[in-house]
Each structure stands twice: as structure tokens, then as C-alpha cells.
Design a protein around this motif. Structure first.
Motif, short mmCIF file in Angstrom:
data_model
loop_
_atom_site.label_atom_id
_atom_site.label_comp_id
_atom_site.label_asym_id
_atom_site.label_seq_id
_atom_site.Cartn_x
_atom_site.Cartn_y
_atom_site.Cartn_z
N GLN A 8 34.74 49.80 35.58
CA GLN A 8 34.49 47.53 35.63
C GLN A 8 33.93 47.48 35.87
O GLN A 8 33.05 46.07 35.82
CB GLN A 8 36.19 47.56 37.01
N TRP A 9 32.92 48.10 36.36
CA TRP A 9 31.00 48.13 37.44
C TRP A 9 30.63 47.49 35.82
O TRP A 9 29.69 46.59 35.62
CB TRP A 9 30.51 48.80 37.64
N TRP A 10 30.09 49.04 34.88
CA TRP A 10 30.01 48.79 33.85
C TRP A 10 30.29 47.57 33.24
O TRP A 10 29.46 47.02 32.08
CB TRP A 10 29.60 49.97 33.27
N ALA A 11 31.25 47.78 32.53
CA ALA A 11 31.89 46.52 32.06
C ALA A 11 31.12 45.54 32.15
O ALA A 11 31.20 44.69 31.10
CB ALA A 11 33.88 46.29 32.26
N GLY A 12 31.33 44.82 34.06
CA GLY A 12 30.73 43.63 33.95
C GLY A 12 29.10 43.61 33.43
O GLY A 12 28.30 42.59 33.35
N GLN A 13 28.50 44.92 33.37
CA GLN A 13 26.79 45.44 33.61
C GLN A 13 26.84 44.34 31.94
O GLN A 13 26.18 43.86 30.84
CB GLN A 13 26.35 46.28 33.03
N LEU A 14 27.76 45.00 30.98
CA LEU A 14 27.71 44.66 29.55
C LEU A 14 28.44 43.87 28.97
O LEU A 14 27.43 43.93 27.82
CB LEU A 14 28.87 46.84 28.89
N GLU A 19 32.34 56.63 34.12
CA GLU A 19 32.37 58.92 34.58
C GLU A 19 30.28 59.31 34.87
O GLU A 19 30.87 59.74 35.36
CB GLU A 19 32.34 59.19 32.66
N LEU A 20 29.61 58.83 33.57
CA LEU A 20 28.36 59.01 34.29
C LEU A 20 27.81 58.78 35.55
O LEU A 20 27.52 59.95 36.75
CB LEU A 20 27.47 58.59 32.82
N LEU A 21 28.40 57.37 35.82
CA LEU A 21 27.65 57.30 37.33
C LEU A 21 28.35 57.29 38.54
O LEU A 21 28.47 57.78 39.45
CB LEU A 21 28.25 55.48 37.34
N ALA A 22 29.78 57.74 38.60
CA ALA A 22 30.78 58.44 39.11
C ALA A 22 30.57 60.00 39.53
O ALA A 22 30.23 59.83 40.75
CB ALA A 22 32.50 58.24 39.06
N GLY A 67 37.01 54.83 37.60
CA GLY A 67 37.61 53.32 37.44
C GLY A 67 36.81 52.19 38.02
O GLY A 67 36.85 51.37 36.92
N ARG A 68 36.67 52.27 38.94
CA ARG A 68 35.65 50.83 39.09
C ARG A 68 34.52 50.80 39.09
O ARG A 68 33.75 50.50 38.40
CB ARG A 68 35.78 51.26 40.86
N ALA A 69 33.87 52.85 38.37
CA ALA A 69 32.96 52.40 37.94
C ALA A 69 32.68 51.52 36.62
O ALA A 69 31.70 51.16 36.62
CB ALA A 69 32.27 53.91 38.29
#
Length: 173
Positions: A48-54, A23-26, A44-46
Motif C-alpha cells: 500500500q505504501w508503494w502504491a502511493g509512491q507509484l 515484498e522487497l520493502l518488508a 500488504g502494508r508495504a
């Protein structure tokens, strides 16, 4: 800024924060932040991106700022991968929610990132940022050294080519 608390997320704490970070990224991208994404980034896409980073197992530090409303900022320190650069790291995806901009949150995140880098044994940090933006002034005020400008480095959120400024900072141990 007195009500903002900064902390480094542990690996077990980080994953549940993917939605809030998304949400912060979006919100930041919607506000024009040039941080690798174009306008129209869905939360939602943002997330998913963060989930990969985490879930990255590369020794990175993720520092968040939180206030009474919730997550209001984030920054990452990512150790360099090459064998000949164990002393170096990258500062990446520093995001400050629009509701707390110009209140010292960016400076606080940057101080915490530098402290985390020292704790990680890093002595040199590098980053890049949009030329002429608020972040460029923040880094200069914080003692980062401007290396130079790369024209047409990335697209702005609306698709226009824009320059980036590269900075580094040597950290005292």
C-alpha cells in the motif's frame, strides 16, 4: 551481478509492481534496514505504501533491478519541490534484497539513479543513511560527499534511536 538488469519503470509499468516492491520493502525491514518503518512491517502494508509512491505525480524516477528470480532492488530519485530548487533531487528508499547483497546491486542502482537524475536535468542529489551501515560506505566509495551526522535522527527497526549521515553529490551534465 551480471545477471541483474536495471531499468526505469514508466508510470504505466510501475503500478503493477506495488506488490513485488512491497515484498522487497518488508524483507529489507525484517532484515534490519532502517528505511522509515519499524519491525513487523507486513507485505500488504508495504505494498500500500508503494502504491502511493507509484501514483505520485511529482516527476520521480523509480529504478529497479531484476534478476532471474524477480525484483531484487529499487531506488527512487525525487525532484525537490521548492521553486528555488529545480536543480536538486533526493535519492530515496534504495533497497537491495538480502539474497543479492554484496554483489554490486547497490552500486548499480546508485549509478542508474545518478543517470536518471541527469536525464531529469538535476545537477545536485542529496540523501541520508544510517550512520555506520553498509550503505554509508557504498556512498563514500561512489564519490558522494559526507556532510555530517545527525544524532538520534530516526528509530531503528527495533525502536532504538540511531544517527543518520547526510551526503550530497554534484552531477556533471
Amino acid at each position: 551481478m551480471s545477471s541483474v538488469r536495471f531499468r526505469r519503470l514508466t508510470s504505466t509499468e510501475a503500478r503493477p509492481h506495488a506488490d513485488a516492491l512491497g515484498e522487497l520493502l518488508a524483507v529489507c525491514v525484517a532484515g534490519g534496514a532502517s528505511v522509515s518503518f519499524l519491525a513487523g512491517l507486513e507485505p500488504g502494508r508495504a505494498s500500500q505504501w508503494w502504491a502511493g509512491q507509484l501514483s505520485a505525480d511529482d516527476g520521480r524516477a523509480i529504478i529497479v533491478g531484476e534478476d532471474e528470480t524477480g525484483l531484487c532492488g529499487v531506488v527512487q530519485v525525487i525532484p525537490a519541490g521548492p521553486e528555488n530548487q529545480p536543480h536538486r533531487g533526493d535519492v530515496a528508499k534504495m533497497l537491495v534484497h538480502p539474497r543479492v547483497r554484496r554483489q554490486g546491486v547497490g552500486a548499480g542502482l546508485l549509478r542508474e539513479a545518478e543517470a536518471a537524475a541527469r536525464d531529469m536535468g538535476l545537477t545536485l542529489l542529496v540523501l541520508d543513511t544510517v550512520t555506520g551501515g553498509d550503505a554509508e560506505r557504498l556512498y563514500a566509495r561512489a564519490g558522494w560527499v559526507r556532510v555530517g551526522v545527525i544524532p538520534q535522527f530516526a528509530l531503528s527497526t527495533d525502536g532504538r534511536p540511531e544517527a543518520t549521515t547526510v551526503f550530497y553529490k554534484a552531477l556533471a551534465q
